[in-house]
Design a protein around this motif. Structure first.
Motif, PDB file in Angstrom:
ATOM      1  N   ALA A 323       0.785  -1.177   0.050  1.00 21.22           N
ATOM      2  CA  ALA A 323       0.123   0.115   0.136  1.00 21.22           C
ATOM      3  C   ALA A 323       0.757   1.073  -0.036  1.00 21.22           C
ATOM      4  N   HIS A 324       2.002   1.199   0.408  1.00 18.68           N
ATOM      5  CA  HIS A 324       2.978   2.282   0.627  1.00 18.68           C
ATOM      6  C   HIS A 324       4.019   2.215  -0.246  1.00 18.68           C
ATOM      7  N   SER A 325       3.935   1.369  -1.330  1.00 22.07           N
ATOM      8  CA  SER A 325       4.674   1.251  -2.554  1.00 22.07           C
ATOM      9  C   SER A 325       4.629   2.856  -3.285  1.00 22.07           C
ATOM     10  N   GLY A 326       5.478   3.546  -3.554  1.00 23.70           N
ATOM     11  CA  GLY A 326       5.352   4.751  -4.344  1.00 23.70           C
ATOM     12  C   GLY A 326       5.229   5.915  -3.187  1.00 23.70           C
ATOM     13  N   SER A 327       5.007   5.696  -1.992  1.00 25.46           N
ATOM     14  CA  SER A 327       4.878   6.916  -1.144  1.00 25.46           C
ATOM     15  C   SER A 327       6.217   6.768  -0.219  1.00 25.46           C
ATOM     16  N   HIS A 328       6.244   5.611   0.706  1.00 20.96           N
ATOM     17  CA  HIS A 328       6.980   5.426   1.660  1.00 20.96           C
ATOM     18  C   HIS A 328       8.155   4.583   0.948  1.00 20.96           C
ATOM     19  N   PHE A 329       7.895   3.647   0.031  1.00 23.88           N
ATOM     20  CA  PHE A 329       8.957   2.633  -0.361  1.00 23.88           C
ATOM     21  C   PHE A 329       9.267   2.820  -1.835  1.00 23.88           C
ATOM     22  N   ASP A 330      10.254   2.366  -2.273  1.00 15.35           N
ATOM     23  CA  ASP A 330      10.718   2.534  -3.694  1.00 15.35           C
ATOM     24  C   ASP A 330      10.144   1.444  -4.399  1.00 15.35           C
ATOM     25  N   PRO A 331       9.129   1.705  -5.325  1.00 14.20           N
ATOM     26  CA  PRO A 331       8.340   0.777  -5.997  1.00 14.20           C
ATOM     27  C   PRO A 331       8.964  -0.415  -6.784  1.00 14.20           C
ATOM     28  N   ALA A 332      10.498  -0.055  -7.185  1.00 11.21           N
ATOM     29  CA  ALA A 332      11.278  -0.988  -7.874  1.00 11.21           C
ATOM     30  C   ALA A 332      11.640  -2.162  -6.867  1.00 11.21           C
ATOM     31  N   VAL A 333      12.091  -1.544  -5.334  1.00 12.99           N
ATOM     32  CA  VAL A 333      12.427  -2.436  -4.282  1.00 12.99           C
ATOM     33  C   VAL A 333      11.217  -3.362  -3.961  1.00 12.99           C
ATOM     34  N   VAL A 334      10.047  -2.859  -3.840  1.00  9.98           N
ATOM     35  CA  VAL A 334       8.794  -3.600  -3.645  1.00  9.98           C
ATOM     36  C   VAL A 334       8.713  -4.636  -4.502  1.00  9.98           C
ATOM     37  N   ALA A 335       8.674  -4.325  -5.886  1.00 16.52           N
ATOM     38  CA  ALA A 335       8.731  -5.151  -6.980  1.00 16.52           C
ATOM     39  C   ALA A 335       9.869  -6.427  -6.832  1.00 16.52           C
ATOM     40  N   ALA A 336      10.971  -6.072  -6.321  1.00 13.91           N
ATOM     41  CA  ALA A 336      11.824  -7.163  -6.188  1.00 13.91           C
ATOM     42  C   ALA A 336      11.608  -7.806  -4.970  1.00 13.91           C
ATOM     43  N   LEU A 337      10.863  -7.485  -4.112  1.00 15.69           N
ATOM     44  CA  LEU A 337      10.513  -8.261  -2.954  1.00 15.69           C
ATOM     45  C   LEU A 337       9.373  -9.147  -3.335  1.00 15.69           C
ATOM     46  N   GLU A 338       8.687  -8.653  -4.375  1.00 15.29           N
ATOM     47  CA  GLU A 338       7.535  -9.763  -4.607  1.00 15.29           C
ATOM     48  C   GLU A 338       7.975 -10.846  -5.551  1.00 15.29           C
ATOM     49  N   ARG A 339       9.230 -10.573  -6.070  1.00 13.26           N
ATOM     50  CA  ARG A 339       9.726 -11.446  -7.062  1.00 13.26           C
ATOM     51  C   ARG A 339      10.402 -12.549  -6.282  1.00 13.26           C
ATOM     52  N   CYS A 340      11.035 -12.095  -5.183  1.00 12.62           N
ATOM     53  CA  CYS A 340      11.696 -13.052  -4.300  1.00 12.62           C
ATOM     54  C   CYS A 340      11.310 -13.520  -3.060  1.00 12.62           C
ATOM     55  N   LEU A 341       9.813 -13.128  -2.947  1.00  9.24           N
ATOM     56  CA  LEU A 341       9.189 -13.195  -1.716  1.00  9.24           C
ATOM     57  C   LEU A 341       9.155 -14.672  -0.826  1.00  9.24           C
ATOM     58  N   ALA A 342       9.085 -15.603  -1.723  1.00  6.47           N
ATOM     59  CA  ALA A 342       9.235 -16.780  -1.035  1.00  6.47           C
ATOM     60  C   ALA A 342      10.597 -17.246  -0.615  1.00  6.47           C
ATOM     61  N   GLU A 343      11.573 -16.436  -1.242  1.00  9.69           N
ATOM     62  CA  GLU A 343      13.056 -16.967  -0.494  1.00  9.69           C
ATOM     63  C   GLU A 343      13.094 -15.993   0.678  1.00  9.69           C
ATOM     64  N   VAL A 344      12.534 -14.745   0.559  1.00 11.24           N
ATOM     65  CA  VAL A 344      12.569 -13.864   1.704  1.00 11.24           C
ATOM     66  C   VAL A 344      11.798 -14.508   2.897  1.00 11.24           C
ATOM     67  N   LEU A 345      10.626 -15.034   2.526  1.00  6.74           N
ATOM     68  CA  LEU A 345       9.924 -15.413   3.852  1.00  6.74           C
ATOM     69  C   LEU A 345      10.334 -16.800   4.503  1.00  6.74           C
ATOM     70  N   GLY A 346      11.194 -17.326   3.576  1.00  3.96           N
ATOM     71  CA  GLY A 346      11.663 -18.560   4.122  1.00  3.96           C
ATOM     72  C   GLY A 346      12.871 -18.265   4.995  1.00  3.96           C
ATOM     73  N   LEU A 347      13.506 -17.335   4.745  1.00  2.00           N
ATOM     74  CA  LEU A 347      14.676 -16.795   5.446  1.00  2.00           C
ATOM     75  C   LEU A 347      14.032 -16.268   6.885  1.00  2.00           C
ATOM     76  N   LEU A 348      12.902 -15.451   6.931  1.00  2.73           N
ATOM     77  CA  LEU A 348      12.315 -15.191   8.023  1.00  2.73           C
ATOM     78  C   LEU A 348      12.064 -16.119   8.973  1.00  2.73           C
ATOM     79  N   ARG A 349      11.482 -17.305   8.451  1.00  5.85           N
ATOM     80  CA  ARG A 349      11.071 -18.482   9.294  1.00  5.85           C
ATOM     81  C   ARG A 349      12.256 -19.078   9.748  1.00  5.85           C
ATOM     82  N   ARG A 350      13.279 -19.170   9.065  1.00  7.26           N
ATOM     83  CA  ARG A 350      14.482 -19.922   9.659  1.00  7.26           C
ATOM     84  C   ARG A 350      15.081 -19.178  10.561  1.00  7.26           C
ATOM     85  N   LEU A 351      15.262 -17.898  10.417  1.00  9.81           N
ATOM     86  CA  LEU A 351      15.751 -17.085  11.593  1.00  9.81           C
ATOM     87  C   LEU A 351      14.827 -16.346  12.531  1.00  9.81           C
TER      88      LEU A 351
END
Length: 357
Positions: A323-351
């Motif tokens: 919701a804050h992509s383009g206001s708080h956050f860089d849209p390109a960084v949010v899009a990158a998060l979406e592309r590797c979301l499974a990997e990032v969420l796996g990391l958050l669970r492991r750690l």
């Protein structure tokens, strides 16, 4: 005195058996190790692939391969480490001597040769090549030592920076797992955005220092359980400036890791629309490293439980970032998060805090 036998590995190439025998006897009598004798130059490739020599004696008049071809073969085989090539030939024509030296020969002796002169040249060339070999070996050892000490120095610097980051953690309500999660997630996003591995490693090691400036914030504000007053919030926001000041020590500009850590510390609370702090800059004027950390830091903070708040469900945190992509956050960084979301969420669970000792 001739060099020790181990320093005099000599190869003799001559199809004339009496010449080979004579050179073999002379070399042995001079105190060198028994030379390697070759009458068929077609054997050279296999021989030279197996061993190195300190000197090669070559007759130009050879079967199957000419002396000129042998000179080329040896130069190709050994490259910059080609041993001295001493031509011993019955051809005394000046033109051939010049041609041989131009083709890579180190010296030229004509037959019939003076035994004393030939042995002197053999000693000089083998000793010279052995000295160069020793210098190369010493240089390689020195370079290895320098690399080892450079790695040790780099590791010690990393250790110091990590301890500095941990010091900031102990003053805050954050956990070590938060620092691990957001730093690894930041490196993942950087990689997704096309950074090379060296830059991603810098991100991994620089991002944990994003809140180091909190060391300079009074406990009464930093550890306050309730909401901050406007005056207190203004002081808290100074942790960005203070963190950059800590990391921008004299000479830090020459250190890529400190430089990235300083820009992240200063700018990770800036917002894409310019409503952030401390400088209120917007868009691409915010360093990309700080824009990446802004996303990973908020994502992990929202989904983590703290003494002063409950953890948000993952989907709620993701919805907030979207919701804050383009206001708080860089849209390109949010899009990158979406592309590797499974990997990032796996990391958050492991750690997760519960999974970390």
């Amino acid at each position: 005195m001739p060099p020790p036998a181990a320093h005099g590995r000599i190869l003799v190439i001559d199809d004339d058996r009496p010449s080979l025998q004579l050179l073999d006897e002379l070399i042995r009598m001079a105190g060198f190790a028994p030379p390697t004798l070759v009458s068929d130059p077609r054997e050279l490739a296999a021989i030279c692939a197996e061993r190195e020599f300190d000197l090669v004696l070559i007759d130009l008049d050879l079967p199957h391969l000419s002396g000129w071809q042998v000179l080329e073969l040896l130069a190709a085989q050994y490259g910059e480490h080609t041993p001295p090539l001493l031509v011993v030939s019955g051809d005394a024509r000046r033109g051939n001597q010049v041609r041989a030296l131009s083709a890579g020969a180190s010296d030229y002796v004509t037959k019939p040769f003076d035994v004393g002169e030939l042995l002197l040249r053999i000693r000089l060339h083998t000793a010279g090549h052995h000295s160069r070999r020793l210098l190369r070996s010493q240089k390689a050892e020195l370079e290895a030592t320098v690399q080892q000490r450079t790695r040790a120095l780099r590791q010690s610097r990393l250790d110091i920076l990590r301890m500095l980051g941990r010091a900031a953690e102990f003053r805050d309500n954050e956990t070590g797992a938060h620092i691990l999660r957001m730093s690894h997630a930041s490196a993942m996003l950087a990689r997704e955005l096309g950074w090379d591995e060296e830059a991603c490693e810098l991100m991994l090691n620089a991002s944990p220092l994003h809140d180091v400036g909190k060391i300079a914030i009074p406990d009464s504000i930093l550890l306050k359980p309730g909401p901050l007053t406007p005056a207190e919030r203004a002081i808290m926001q100074q942790h960005t400036v203070k963190g950059a000041a800590i990391l921008n020590a004299p000479g830090a500009e020459a250190n890529e890791l400190l430089a990235m850590a300083a820009e992240i510390a200063l700018h990770h609370h800036e917002r894409w629309d310019g409503s952030g702090y401390p400088q209120g800059i917007a868009g691409a004027a915010i360093p990309l490293a700080a824009r990446i950390v802004a996303v990973t830091d908020v994502l992990d903070a929202l989904t983590s439980e703290r003494p002063y708040k409950q953890a948000w469900p993952l989907e709620r945190a993701l919805d907030f970032i979207r919701a804050h992509s383009g206001s708080h956050f860089d849209p390109a960084v949010v899009a990158a998060l979406e592309r590797c979301l499974a990997e990032v969420l796996g990391l958050l669970r492991r750690l997760s805090d519960t999974a970390t000792p």
